[in-house]
Enzyme design. Structure first.
Site, mmCIF file in Angstrom:
data_model
loop_
_atom_site.group_PDB
_atom_site.id
_atom_site.type_symbol
_atom_site.label_atom_id
_atom_site.label_comp_id
_atom_site.label_asym_id
_atom_site.label_seq_id
_atom_site.Cartn_x
_atom_site.Cartn_y
_atom_site.Cartn_z
ATOM 1 N NE ARG A 36 13.217 25.580 63.273
ATOM 2 C CZ ARG A 36 13.235 24.275 63.574
ATOM 3 N NH1 ARG A 36 13.501 23.852 64.793
ATOM 4 N NH2 ARG A 36 12.995 23.376 62.645
ATOM 5 N N GLY A 37 9.376 25.013 63.287
ATOM 6 C CA GLY A 37 9.060 23.647 62.878
ATOM 7 C C GLY A 37 7.547 23.518 62.804
ATOM 8 C CB ALA A 38 5.373 22.265 60.080
ATOM 9 N NE ARG B 223 8.068 31.013 60.143
ATOM 10 C CZ ARG B 223 9.045 30.118 60.139
ATOM 11 N NH1 ARG B 223 9.220 29.316 61.174
ATOM 12 N NH2 ARG B 223 9.850 30.007 59.094
ATOM 13 C CD GLN C 243 16.187 26.691 60.169
ATOM 14 O OE1 GLN C 243 17.176 26.818 59.449
ATOM 15 N NE2 GLN C 243 15.070 27.371 59.944
ATOM 16 C CG ASP D 240 7.716 23.801 56.668
ATOM 17 O OD1 ASP D 240 8.799 23.324 56.261
ATOM 18 O OD2 ASP D 240 7.549 24.264 57.803
ATOM 19 C CG ASN E 31 11.294 20.666 54.465
ATOM 20 O OD1 ASN E 31 10.684 20.940 55.495
ATOM 21 N ND2 ASN E 31 12.509 20.152 54.488
ATOM 22 C CE LYS E 32 13.565 26.462 56.956
ATOM 23 N NZ LYS E 32 12.958 27.823 56.957
HETATM 24 O O1 MRU Z 1 11.573 27.830 59.305
HETATM 25 P P1 MRU Z 1 11.442 26.599 60.152
HETATM 26 O O2 MRU Z 1 12.652 26.318 60.971
HETATM 27 O O3 MRU Z 1 10.166 26.604 60.957
HETATM 28 O O4 MRU Z 1 11.317 25.421 59.089
HETATM 29 C C1 MRU Z 1 11.261 24.106 59.539
HETATM 30 C C2 MRU Z 1 11.215 23.112 58.443
HETATM 31 O O5 MRU Z 1 11.258 23.434 57.286
HETATM 32 C C3 MRU Z 1 11.007 21.678 58.855
HETATM 33 O O6 MRU Z 1 11.652 20.810 57.972
HETATM 34 C C4 MRU Z 1 9.504 21.366 58.837
HETATM 35 O O7 MRU Z 1 8.788 22.361 59.504
HETATM 36 C C5 MRU Z 1 9.211 20.058 59.472
HETATM 37 S S1 MRU Z 1 9.485 20.085 61.234
HETATM 38 C C6 MRU Z 1 8.981 18.585 61.834
#
Ligand code: MRU
Length: 353
Positions: free
Chosen positions: A51-53, A88, A199, A239, A249-250
């Site tokens: 996970r994470g962009a 996603r 997270q 994201d 973002n999250k």
């Molecule tokens: O749903 P996730 O855990 O993939 O979401 C992650 C985030 O929102 C992060 O802040 C974003 O992807 C940046 S990661 C360098």
């Protein structure tokens, strides 16, 4: 330049398979998982084992290479791109990486595609690590400009996890923090839990492993700490960032940005160029992922014997809304920390397009 080596690789190639660090097992267990098929890669992204962009983008690129190792003809290439593209919707790094793979691979003869795909995926990963280092350096320069505090450490609030777990390098929002720690600034990080997927616990685990001072807070505690002047700066990842600077973002990021602005605390987004989507004029063009009700109705932890347990928080038939991301308007964002420097929303296009 501050060099960062991932304590455990988030993603690596092993012949014609991938090895990932399964983030759904953290912070309690360190589980490495071998992925051998396109379907397993898609599943790992959808279920957030990775996970994470930036990491999602790199994993998808590797997924294409893995699929082409079995069959590199046009139908399989298009099937791999479509399957991974549907995993996603919000993080644009996924679509960005797949578009880059498609542009590289479609024109090639079938016999050359698998090798070229692995090379391109490795290049995307190496670029990501370098990008994180540059974001760290620019972010560190920013942290050095913050006014001195009397009797307490430099305090940075973050949300979700935008650290090494979310990339192939040091991370985005956490890269300046690791750089500041290495430079002796002794930062303290305020880490919000980030319900429902928590997270923030990954961030706390990362920071603990790296010896970086931090405190874990419930998401709802952020406003009070900002209002009390206990935080010097907020830095989160992103994201997808629209052309006008509106940022997905999250879920929970928007509330922090609002509280930061109301209390005069600078709020920065740290993100690579691959997270900017200049085809989206503003927030209205960004798709928001809606995830399962179970993520809100249940929680996972360990019992006193260290066994993993999934427990219900509310009756299973409770109606739920579970948007995974929110949208922070550009006017709440002090600046964007990128690998090319730090820019305000009105300069993004000339700096990055
Ligand atoms: O749903 P996730 O855990 O993939 O979401 C992650 C985030 O929102 C992060 O802040 C974003 O992807 C940046 S990661 C360098």
């Amino acid at each position: 330049m501050f060099l960062f080596s991932q304590p455990v690789p988030t993603l690596c190639r092993n012949g014609d398979s991938l090895v990932i660090l399964d983030q759904t097992a953290l912070p309690w267990q360190r589980v490495e998982r071998r992925l051998t098929t396109l379907e397993e890669v898609a599943h790992a992204i959808t279920t957030m084992q990775v996970r994470g962009a930036p990491l999602i983008g790199c994993t998808a690129a590797c997924g294409v290479a893995l699929a082409l190792s079995a069959d590199a003809r046009d139908p399989q290439l298009e099937h791999a791109l479509a399957t991974l593209g549907a995993t996603r919707p919000t993080a644009v790094n996924l679509a960005w990486a797949l578009a880059r793979m498609a542009a590289r691979l479609r024109p090639l003869p079938v016999a050359q595609r698998a090798a070229a795909a692995w090379t391109e995926a490795a290049t995307i990963g190496a670029e990501d690590a370098a990008t994180c280092a540059a974001i760290g350096a620019h972010g560190l320069a920013l942290l050095r400009t913050l006014p001195p505090r009397a009797g307490r450490p430099l305090r940075i609030m973050t949300h979700c996890n935008a650290g090494w777990l979310a990339t192939l390098g040091a991370g985005t929002a956490l890269a300046p923090i690791y750089a500041a720690h290495a430079a002796g600034l002794a930062p303290e990080v305020i880490v919000s839990e980030t319900r429902p997927r928590n997270q923030g616990l990954l961030t706390a685990w990362e920071l603990r492993s790296g010896g970086v001072a931090h405190r874990l807070i419930a998401d709802n505690a952020a406003g009070l700490l900002l209002a009390r002047g206990e935080v010097d700066v907020v830095i989160t990842g992103a994201d997808r960032i629209a052309a006008n600077g509106d940022t997905a973002n999250k879920i929970g990021t928007y509330l922090k940005a609002l509280a930061a602005q109301a209390n005069g605390v600078p709020f920065y987004i740290a993100a690579p160029r691959s997270t900017f989507d200049f085809s989206a004029p503003d927030a209205a063009a960004i798709p928001i992922e809606e995830r399962s009700a179970a993520e809100v109705l249940e929680v996972c932890g360990v019992d006193g014997d260290g066994n993993s347990r999934q427990v219900a928080l509310a009756p299973a038939d409770t109606q739920v809304a579970n948007p995974a991301f929110d949208l922070t308007p550009a006017q709440l964002i002090s600046g964007f920390i990128t690998e090319r420097g730090i820019f305000t929303a009105d300069h993004l296009r000339e700096a990055l397009a």
